[in-house]
Enzyme design. Structure first.
Site, mmCIF file in Angstrom:
data_model
loop_
_atom_site.group_PDB
_atom_site.id
_atom_site.type_symbol
_atom_site.label_atom_id
_atom_site.label_comp_id
_atom_site.label_asym_id
_atom_site.label_seq_id
_atom_site.Cartn_x
_atom_site.Cartn_y
_atom_site.Cartn_z
ATOM 1 N N SER A 247 41.242 51.322 46.386
ATOM 2 C CA SER A 247 40.477 50.787 47.501
ATOM 3 C C SER A 247 39.479 51.822 48.025
ATOM 4 O O SER A 247 38.615 52.282 47.271
ATOM 5 C CB SER A 247 41.437 50.297 48.592
ATOM 6 O OG SER A 247 40.767 49.503 49.542
ATOM 7 N N ASP B 167 40.683 38.952 45.644
ATOM 8 C CA ASP B 167 40.322 40.160 46.380
ATOM 9 C C ASP B 167 38.822 40.119 46.635
ATOM 10 O O ASP B 167 38.032 39.908 45.706
ATOM 11 C CB ASP B 167 40.693 41.394 45.544
ATOM 12 C CG ASP B 167 40.340 42.715 46.210
ATOM 13 O OD1 ASP B 167 39.908 42.709 47.386
ATOM 14 O OD2 ASP B 167 40.496 43.758 45.562
ATOM 15 N N HIS C 108 44.387 42.070 46.972
ATOM 16 C CA HIS C 108 44.037 43.435 47.318
ATOM 17 C C HIS C 108 45.267 44.204 47.810
ATOM 18 O O HIS C 108 46.037 43.712 48.622
ATOM 19 C CB HIS C 108 42.961 43.472 48.415
ATOM 20 C CG HIS C 108 42.434 44.850 48.644
ATOM 21 N ND1 HIS C 108 41.523 45.444 47.796
ATOM 22 C CD2 HIS C 108 42.715 45.781 49.599
ATOM 23 C CE1 HIS C 108 41.269 46.659 48.215
ATOM 24 N NE2 HIS C 108 41.975 46.890 49.306
#
Length: 407
Positions: free
Chosen positions: A188, A347, A377
């Protein structure tokens, strides 16, 4: 009877709060709903504390996370664990006991929107511990500084300082690192930092040792288009909603939070933005960079007129150190020869990763794309009880397998 009635009302209210309609293909939807309810609760409490002037919303969430999740450096028979400063940045080191004399090495940056989490959290501790043991590798999990106390380029500078130290002769000798088998990785926001580090160090001719590979897990790589196909498809899929990502970006860049509606409408990337040249737009043109199966029926949202001057007011929106997807092809061609990019169907950041993988391939980099049709995610850190998921375990195992085969 009264207690039963009250209990029924409370149970119904809890079910209403937890339940969220999800796409049919998402892995173990009820687990994701429960995780999302917990996350939303923390966010709501943080918002209330912020509104009352008690503390910043993010600070409260991090305090809760630290109390619940952060653990000390606990060694075991297979892995020695210690906390050090790596280039002046707090870092947890996982060093396998025994095995080969020279070890593979991974420097890892955690996710959390540049504002949340820690490499000392239980989930990241378990991930790094498994990596160290399965790969017979030294894993250095970096705790870079967080927003809102520190904003861009602070987190990037921490990542750079830790990475340079990781590659240095002193650290390599101390931990027995094989100079030919080193990797930079992250998930991320940490994937953003890993990509930015890989690009910057690729241009440094003074380095004696370079990364062999970069491994990016559902990375966030641009803030100019909040209407990519994946943003449109997954705008209300937990745990990373489209407005939350915009908020994270504004916090990271130290920008006015009032700009959030402009970002969500793509007003900041309108055609009348003088600070946004066509060359930048082409590097995130998902209609050209994504296969038809990912574009689906979605259409680009490009405003002819928007809010002129936003890019000038927030120049970091086009700074490649913050948005690695905007890098020139020549820079990408000099990054580590092997790259791994994990993406998840459900996501909002899916297309950031897919576009970056495509641009790396076009620049001549050997890229392994690892896509999870049932993924969401953050799924890789949900590989252990009590929040384990099937896609979390599969994605973690495959990520480690790629490192084993390519590092």
């Amino acid at each position: 009877m009264k207690l039963r009635w009250i209990g029924s009302v409370l149970l119904s209210a809890a079910a209403y709060y937890v339940y969220l309609p999800l796409p049919s293909g998402v892995s173990e939807p009820w687990k994701l709903m429960l995780l999302d309810a917990l996350f939303r609760s923390c966010m709501h409490v943080g918002d209330v504390a912020h509104a009352l002037g008690v503390c910043h919303r993010v600070s409260l969430i991090n305090q809760v996370v630290s109390w619940v999740e952060v653990i000390g450096p606990r060694s075991c028979p297979a892995v020695d664990v210690s906390d050090i400063l790596l280039g002046g940045v707090p870092t947890r080191v996982f060093r396998p006991i025994g095995g080969q004399k020279l070890k593979r090495g991974v420097v890892y940056f955690h996710g959390g929107g540049w504002a949340l989490a820690s490499g000392r959290m239980r989930s990241y501790d378990l991930l790094s511990r498994k990596m160290a043991e399965d790969l017979d590798a030294v894993i250095m999990s970096v705790d870079y500084r967080l927003a809102p106390e520190v904003v861009f380029p602070g987190q990037y500078e921490d990542a750079m300082a830790a990475s340079r130290a990781f590659l240095s002769a002193g650290v390599r000798e101390r931990y027995g690192l094989d100079p030919q088998r080193l990797c930079v990785s992250g998930d991320s926001a940490g994937g953003n930092l890993a990509a930015a580090v890989a690009q910057e160090l690729a241009l440094d001719s003074s380095l004696e040792v370079r990364f062999k590979a970069q491994a990016l897990v559902y990375p966030v790589l641009q803030a100019l288009d909040f209407h990519t196909a994946s943003y449109q498809q997954n705008h209300d899929v937990p745990i990373l909603y489209r407005p939350v990502m915009a908020r994270f970006w504004l916090q990271y860049l130290g920008a006015d939070p009032a700009l959030e509606p402009l970002l969500l409408a793509n007003n900041h990337s309108s055609l009348d933005q003088a600070g946004l040249p066509a060359a930048h737009r082409s590097k995130l043109d998902w209609t050209a960079l994504l296969p038809a199966g990912r574009r689906k029926h979605y259409r680009p949202v490009v405003r002819a007129t928007g809010s002129p001057g936003v890019v000038d007011a927030v120049p970091a929106l086009t700074d490649v150190r913050a948005a690695p997807l905007l890098a020139e092809r020549g820079v990408l061609a000099r990054t580590p020869r092997r790259a791994y990019v994990m993406t998840c169907e459900f996501d909002v950041l899916r297309d950031d990763g897919l576009m970056y993988a495509r641009r790396l391939r076009d620049a001549g980099v050997e890229v392994t794309g690892d896509h999870y049709e049932d993924g969401f995610h953050g799924c890789m850190v949900f590989a252990y009880p009590p929040v384990s998921s099937s896609v979390g375990r599969r994605s973690m195992d495959n990520y480690i397998r790629w490192l084993d085969q390519n590092l």
